[in-house]
Design an enzyme around this catalytic site. Structure first.
Site, PDB file in Angstrom:
ATOM      1  N   LYS A 112       0.754  -1.419   0.403  1.00 28.55           N
ATOM      2  CA  LYS A 112      -0.103  -0.416  -0.454  1.00 28.55           C
ATOM      3  C   LYS A 112       0.691   1.227  -0.131  1.00 28.55           C
ATOM      4  CE  LYS A 112      -3.948  -2.428   0.759  1.00 28.55           C
ATOM      5  NZ  LYS A 112      -3.124  -3.738   0.535  1.00 28.55           N
TER       6      LYS A 112
HETATM    7  C1  LIG Z   1      -4.497  -4.734   0.482  1.00 25.28           C
HETATM    8  C2  LIG Z   1      -3.206  -6.150   0.525  1.00 25.28           C
HETATM    9  C3  LIG Z   1      -3.239  -6.758  -1.124  1.00 25.28           C
HETATM   10  C4  LIG Z   1      -4.457  -6.600  -1.055  1.00 25.28           C
HETATM   11  O1  LIG Z   1      -4.487  -6.226  -3.087  1.00 25.28           O
HETATM   12  P1  LIG Z   1      -5.238  -5.618  -3.494  1.00 25.28           P
HETATM   13  O2  LIG Z   1      -5.318  -3.933  -4.231  1.00 25.28           O
HETATM   14  O3  LIG Z   1      -6.972  -5.289  -2.479  1.00 25.28           O
HETATM   15  O4  LIG Z   1      -6.254  -6.003  -3.723  1.00 25.28           O
HETATM   16  C5  LIG Z   1      -2.275  -8.148  -0.763  1.00 25.28           C
HETATM   17  N1  LIG Z   1      -1.678  -8.120   0.109  1.00 25.28           N
HETATM   18  C6  LIG Z   1      -1.070  -7.405   0.770  1.00 25.28           C
HETATM   19  C7  LIG Z   1      -0.577  -7.003   1.756  1.00 25.28           C
HETATM   20  C8  LIG Z   1      -2.035  -5.891   1.412  1.00 25.28           C
HETATM   21  O5  LIG Z   1      -2.101  -5.382   1.760  1.00 25.28           O
END
Ligand SMILES: *Cc1c(COP(=O)(O)O)cnc(C)c1O
Length: 494
Positions: A112
């Site tokens: 993120k």
């Molecule tokens: C948010 C997240 C995901 C999923 O990503 P999306 O964009 O919501 O599909 C996978 N792994 C981690 C560690 C995340 O923080």
């Protein structure tokens, strides 16, 4: 030419990039989505030597075409700086027959950060461009990682407040501490008695509440979203797919033009949608492999064209993927039905009222780009152990879901194209799960597990977890999910 972003639910709701970023969600409940894809000159003979920031400028400049060059430079240079613990920003590691693209070198050690470190700059720049001087309130539902990464980005940014909701029993101890110890006068963290879908549904309801919007405006305040529904989150995620490809060319693993697969551990469908957008600007993509955990709604969707959320919600060791309603899938649906807002709206209404919908006609050139699979808890654990034993490398559980799904895909399809695994978190974010998978011992405590993980992996303990156990707790509020709006109104003095 100005690029327009249209709501997935209203053909008449079209805005520019900076307007879309500022609004977050469309007021009709839809998501702002590009109608056509910009032409980008992906010349990998040059791009192979470009820095992450240079690739970012190329991609962001194409999608955010109402930003000036100076504005882009400002946003990019403030986002991708020494907050990241490596100059590469997103290093690519070869492990056996796969490449792991490490997207966890930012301040909260999850992917993120790749987008949330730039979103505050994109947002405040967009507000300035639109002549808006309202206070911007970021309202976010998090399954664990978004909330912290958003707060790290927005803490003490002038003219902003950020309110984060997370499911009380749905995040790891480390994730919870990362949030409850967050500093910054403008940060607010609230645990809810409910799961992530409850949090997300109520946040969406607040965005779509016209009366609430008016009461906010009367106080010169407006909501915006840091969730992956915001196009300002999505576009920065396209960058690393192009960058990863450039690294494969640079290291002679592929020749420019060769197709590459990407396997993405998927929750809200933002990360993999960004990979799809990368393919639409000309990145040579073989398959986009959508990896789920036991919450395997998307696996079923790609197999049957029916999206059915009516199933038990499972709490797994990859909590950021514990999602039954993947918000960003709405954008892919919109493209699959030929950018038809009326049809998309009908499907989303069916999902809300009947808990499911079925696609009839889809564009095959889009649908067939995707493959899908899921990994059980046992398979995920076994994959962490396999990779450790073969490569002395420890994957976090989300990455391991993707890795496991990819290995099975490879065996079943005999597709041996070079494949990049989006590695979305550092194992230090989920140390107990990682240590247990490798050593079969439960550390009993997250911080003991951090030390054990360090012994096993020899990877330096990141700043993000090193001081967590002694940091003061600043946020303790817990509310029932139906009281989320009341809590927001109390914070904002409405
Ligand atoms: C948010 C997240 C995901 C999923 O990503 P999306 O964009 O919501 O599909 C996978 N792994 C981690 C560690 C995340 O923080």
């Amino acid at each position: 030419m100005t690029l327009f972003y249209q709501s997935t639910r209203d053909v008449n709701n079209k805005v520019t990039a900076s307007q879309a970023i500022l609004q977050g969600l469309a007021t009709d409940g839809g998501l702002f989505t590009p109608l056509e894809f910009p032409k980008v000159d992906l010349n990998f003979d040059q791009l192979k030597d470009a820095s992450y920031q240079e690739v970012a400028k190329l991609v962001l400049g194409a999608f955010l075409d109402d930003f000036t060059e100076e504005e882009l430079d400002y946003c990019i240079s403030h986002a991708y700086d020494e907050k990241f613990d490596t100059k590469a920003i997103a290093p690519l590691v070869k492990l056996g027959n796969q490449y792991n693209l490490e997207l966890f070198h930012g301040s909260t050690i999850a992917f993120k950060d790749m987008a949330l470190s730039i979103l505050p700059y994109l947002l405040t720049t967009s507000a300035k461009k639109q002549g808006v001087d309202n206070k911007i309130v970021i309202l976010t539902a998090t399954s664990g990682d978004t909330g912290k990464a958003a707060m790290a980005g927005f803490a003490d940014v002038p003219g902003t407040e950020i309110i984060v909701f997370y499911p009380k029993d749905g995040v790891s101890k480390i994730q919870e501490l990362q949030m409850t110890t967050q500093e910054g006068e403008n940060t607010h963290v609230i645990a809810i008695d409910g799961n992530f879908d409850d949090a997300q549904t109520n946040v969406k309801a607040m965005f779509n509440d016209a009366d609430l919007r008016e009461r906010l405006l009367a106080q010169k305040t407006q909501f915006s979203s840091a969730n992956s529904m915001n196009i300002g989150r999505l576009v920065p995620q396209i960058v690393y797919y192009v960058y990863a490809y450039a690294q494969l060319v640079k290291t002679n693993q592929i020749t420019a033009g060769d197709k590459v697969n990407f396997t993405v551990p998927t929750g809200n469908f933002g990360n993999i949608l960004a990979a799809y957008y990368a393919s639409q600007i000309g990145l040579p993509v073989g398959k986009l492999i959508c990896a789920s955990n036991e919450n395997n709604v998307l696996t079923d969707f790609f197999t049957t064209k029916t999206y059915d959320k009516k199933r038990p919600f499972k709490v797994t060791t990859s909590p950021s993927m514990d999602i039954l309603v993947s918000s960003n899938l709405e954008r892919l649906i919109f493209h699959l039905v030929g950018n038809d807002a009326e049809e998309t709206k009908a499907l989303m209404t069916a999902l809300a009222t009947d808990g499911q919908y079925t696609l009839d006609l889809v564009k095959p050139e889009i649908f067939e780009l995707f493959a899908a699979g899921f990994a059980t808890e046992a398979e995920t654990e076994a994959e962490i152990k396999r990779v450790y034993e073969e490569d002395c490398y420890i994957e976090d559980p989300h990455t391991a879901v993707a890795s496991s799904v990819y290995q099975r895909y490879r065996e079943q399809t005999k597709d041996t194209r070079p494949t990049v695994i989006a590695s979305t978190a550092s194992p230090y974010k989920f140390p107990r799960v990682a240590v247990k998978a490798v050593s079969n011992q439960d550390s009993g405590d997250d911080f003991k597990a951090v030390a054990e993980l360090h012994d096993l992996s020899k990877v330096a303990i990141p700043k993000a977890v090193a001081n967590l156990d002694t940091a003061p707790i600043r946020h303790t509020k817990v509310v029932a999910s139906q009281d989320m709006q009341a809590a927001v109104e109390a914070y904002l003095g409405l």
